[in-house]
Design a protein around this motif. Structure first.
Motif, short mmCIF file in Angstrom:
data_model
loop_
_atom_site.label_atom_id
_atom_site.label_comp_id
_atom_site.label_asym_id
_atom_site.label_seq_id
_atom_site.Cartn_x
_atom_site.Cartn_y
_atom_site.Cartn_z
N PHE A 24 17.25 48.33 85.02
CA PHE A 24 17.58 48.62 83.64
C PHE A 24 16.78 47.76 82.68
CE2 PHE A 24 20.27 51.82 84.45
CZ PHE A 24 21.50 51.51 85.02
N GLN A 25 16.43 46.56 83.11
CA GLN A 25 15.69 45.68 82.23
C GLN A 25 14.31 46.22 81.91
OE1 GLN A 25 15.53 41.67 83.65
NE2 GLN A 25 14.12 40.99 82.09
N TRP A 26 13.67 46.89 82.91
CA TRP A 26 12.28 47.32 82.69
C TRP A 26 12.11 48.83 82.62
CZ3 TRP A 26 12.36 42.80 86.00
CH2 TRP A 26 11.82 41.68 85.36
N ASP A 27 13.17 49.60 82.78
CA ASP A 27 13.02 51.05 82.73
C ASP A 27 12.56 51.48 81.34
OD1 ASP A 27 13.20 53.62 83.80
OD2 ASP A 27 15.09 53.94 82.73
N VAL A 95 6.31 49.78 87.55
CA VAL A 95 7.35 50.73 87.93
C VAL A 95 8.32 50.04 88.89
CG1 VAL A 95 5.84 52.73 87.66
CG2 VAL A 95 6.00 51.60 89.88
N SER A 96 9.47 50.64 89.13
CA SER A 96 10.43 50.10 90.08
C SER A 96 9.76 49.99 91.44
CB SER A 96 11.65 51.02 90.16
OG SER A 96 12.27 51.14 88.90
N SER A 97 9.88 48.82 92.05
CA SER A 97 9.13 48.55 93.28
C SER A 97 9.96 47.72 94.25
CB SER A 97 7.83 47.80 92.95
OG SER A 97 7.04 48.52 92.02
N TRP A 362 9.15 61.77 81.27
CA TRP A 362 8.44 60.58 81.73
C TRP A 362 9.20 59.87 82.85
CZ3 TRP A 362 3.71 60.79 80.29
CH2 TRP A 362 3.35 61.31 79.04
N GLY A 363 8.45 59.25 83.73
CA GLY A 363 9.03 58.44 84.79
C GLY A 363 9.41 57.06 84.29
N ALA A 364 9.56 56.11 85.23
CA ALA A 364 10.06 54.78 84.89
C ALA A 364 9.15 54.02 83.95
CB ALA A 364 10.28 53.97 86.17
N THR A 365 7.86 54.35 83.93
CA THR A 365 6.94 53.64 83.04
C THR A 365 7.09 54.07 81.59
OG1 THR A 365 5.23 55.29 83.51
CG2 THR A 365 5.20 53.28 84.83
N GLY A 366 7.76 55.17 81.36
CA GLY A 366 7.95 55.64 80.00
C GLY A 366 6.71 56.28 79.42
N SER A 367 6.81 56.63 78.15
CA SER A 367 5.68 57.26 77.46
C SER A 367 4.59 56.24 77.22
CB SER A 367 6.13 57.85 76.13
OG SER A 367 5.05 58.36 75.40
N ALA A 385 7.02 62.15 94.37
CA ALA A 385 8.33 62.54 94.90
C ALA A 385 9.24 63.15 93.85
CB ALA A 385 9.02 61.33 95.53
N SER A 386 9.32 62.53 92.68
CA SER A 386 10.33 62.93 91.69
C SER A 386 9.86 64.03 90.76
CB SER A 386 10.75 61.73 90.86
OG SER A 386 9.67 61.29 90.04
N LYS A 387 8.55 64.28 90.68
CA LYS A 387 7.95 65.27 89.79
C LYS A 387 8.16 64.92 88.31
CE LYS A 387 6.28 67.76 93.08
NZ LYS A 387 6.49 66.81 94.18
N ARG A 388 8.43 63.65 88.04
CA ARG A 388 8.42 63.20 86.64
C ARG A 388 6.98 62.90 86.26
NH1 ARG A 388 13.20 58.83 86.27
NH2 ARG A 388 12.91 59.09 84.02
N TRP A 389 6.74 62.57 84.99
CA TRP A 389 5.38 62.46 84.49
C TRP A 389 4.90 61.01 84.47
CZ3 TRP A 389 5.81 65.74 79.35
CH2 TRP A 389 6.33 67.01 79.66
N MET A 390 3.62 60.82 84.74
CA MET A 390 3.03 59.48 84.69
C MET A 390 1.57 59.58 84.26
SD MET A 390 2.50 56.65 87.76
CE MET A 390 4.23 56.23 87.88
#
Length: 412
Positions: A24-27, A95-97, A362-367, A385-390
């Motif tokens: 949550f801190q870096w999402d 990103v989450s790692s 957008w994925g975890a990195t955001g816009s 895997a998630s088909k979100r955008w990066m």
């Protein structure tokens, strides 16, 4: 270390809180630059461990469940320890790692703890219904342009492990390959006299994960859970093979499994035929009457040129319904280029066909931030895997892994 039945809920809750605090801190942070992580690897006696591979595995966790790695194993940032146990891992995306052995389930060691400054995070194997498989390991994200130093990773040899070899039909080894490895486990109880025992009941389960064969076709896993009967199954490109059952007591190892993928060549030939047929077929979305097609490509520019040659454009995703439809149409764990690029400063976001950006996923990195013309084009991809955008700039380790694109046309 495995949790006792009593301590499991308390330790799991603690590790879970730590992991979600980091998430949550870096999402939602923006992609401004890469980060690095360095330190030492020691055994439980404090001795350095050399020639040990570590990797930063990019993951995505949604609603408490790990969707899967954000990228194929070959693109994970990694490093190897020197004679003093020192390592350095660079080019880490924000990103989450998770810090893991490399291969994750094929190393001769397993992580006991990770020390960052004054904080020590213990790694645990969590069993039991309802516990996600990532719980018990530290999930984190580094802010862009951060250098995390003096990390101490403590490792130990696993109590139990299985080693096997994967061969092709002609008995040549399947080398340096990413495989799906399933560990099957069963425990049987018996009744009757010792000379005439008979099985009364059996219990067990299975777990599947990604593993890696070495230059001789061998894989190793310590993904075992105490005394039981074990069998392994290997999957690769649609072909599979499974072993016989062997009985292992706690602390024992078994290193004689040989699995042959006898039908791999046939499956490759059939898949090639299906792929060619699929690439030639346009699929119509009944919601907007637009047609879509997946194509192989070498780059975003290559995909854009192919789209223009066919009177189409790289896909423009205008709402959540279209996004979900594409996810169901192309569920494979691969990257896809889409018709979006990071705009230059002072210009608005828009799709490559000229439509304005009205929806985002957008994925975890955001816009990402807008760019300057000197940076060059930064295209957008659907994540592995998630088909979100990066956004994948020219320095991203993930960019070479994007081998496909999705085309769209309005009149078919």
């Amino acid at each position: 270390m495995r949790l006792s039945h009593f301590s499991r809920p308390y330790i799991a809750m603690f590790v879970g809180i730590i992991a979600f605090t980091f998430l949550f801190q870096w999402d939602g942070i923006t992609q401004e630059g890469k980060s690095s992580l360095s330190g030492r690897v020691v055994d439980t006696d404090g001795n350095p461990v050399e020639k040990l591979s570590l990797a930063v595995k990019p993951v995505e966790i949604k609603m408490g469940q790990e969707i899967g790695p954000l990228a194929p194993l070959t693109s994970w940032p990694r490093g190897v320890t020197d004679a003093d146990g020192r390592f350095s891992i660079t080019n880490i995306d924000p990103v989450s790692s998770r810090l893991v052995m490399f291969p994750e389930h094929g190393s001769r060691y397993e992580i006991v703890s990770v020390q960052i400054g004054d904080l020590t995070f213990r790694y645990y194997k969590v069993d039991g219904v309802g516990f996600p498989n990532w719980l018990g390991q530290l999930t984190f994200a580094l802010e862009p342009n951060t250098s995390l130093e003096d990390v101490v990773v403590k490792v130990e040899l696993p109590d139990m492990r299985i080693r096997g070899r994967v061969l092709l039909k002609d008995r040549t080894p399947l080398t340096n390959a990413e495989i799906d490895l399933t560990i099957r486990r069963r425990r049987r109880s018996h009744e009757g006299f010792f000379l005439f025992p008979r099985s009364r009941s059996a219990s067990g389960g299975s777990s599947t994960f990604t593993a890696w064969t070495d230059a001789q076709g061998y894989f190793v896993t310590e993904h075992l859970r105490g005394a039981a009967e074990y069998s392994v199954m290997v999957g690769y490109e649609g072909a599979s093979a499974k072993s016989r059952w062997v009985r292992l007591e706690k602390g024992e190892r078994y290193e004689k499994f040989v699995l042959r993928l006898n039908d791999l060549e046939e499956r490759r030939e059939n898949r090639s035929k299906r792929e060619k047929a699929r690439h030639a077929v346009w699929t119509v979305n009944p919601e907007n009457d637009h047609a879509y097609r997946r194509i192989p490509c070498n780059s975003w520019e290559d995909a854009k040129a192919e789209a223009e040659a066919e009177g189409a454009y790289l896909v423009a995703i205008n709402d959540e319904a279209e996004q979900k439809w594409l996810e169901s149409l192309y569920p494979e764990k691969v990257f896809f280029w889409i018709g979006l690029r990071v705009p230059e400063k002072g210009t608005l976001w828009q799709w490559d066909n000229g439509e304005p950006l009205t929806y985002a996923n957008w994925g975890a990195t955001g816009s990402p931030d807008t760019t300057t013309s000197s940076v060059g084009e930064i295209p957008i991809a659907l994540i592995f895997a998630s088909k979100r955008w990066m956004a994948l700039d020219s320095e991203s380790r993930l960019r070479p892994a994007v081998k496909y694109a999705i085309l769209e046309k309005e009149r078919y």
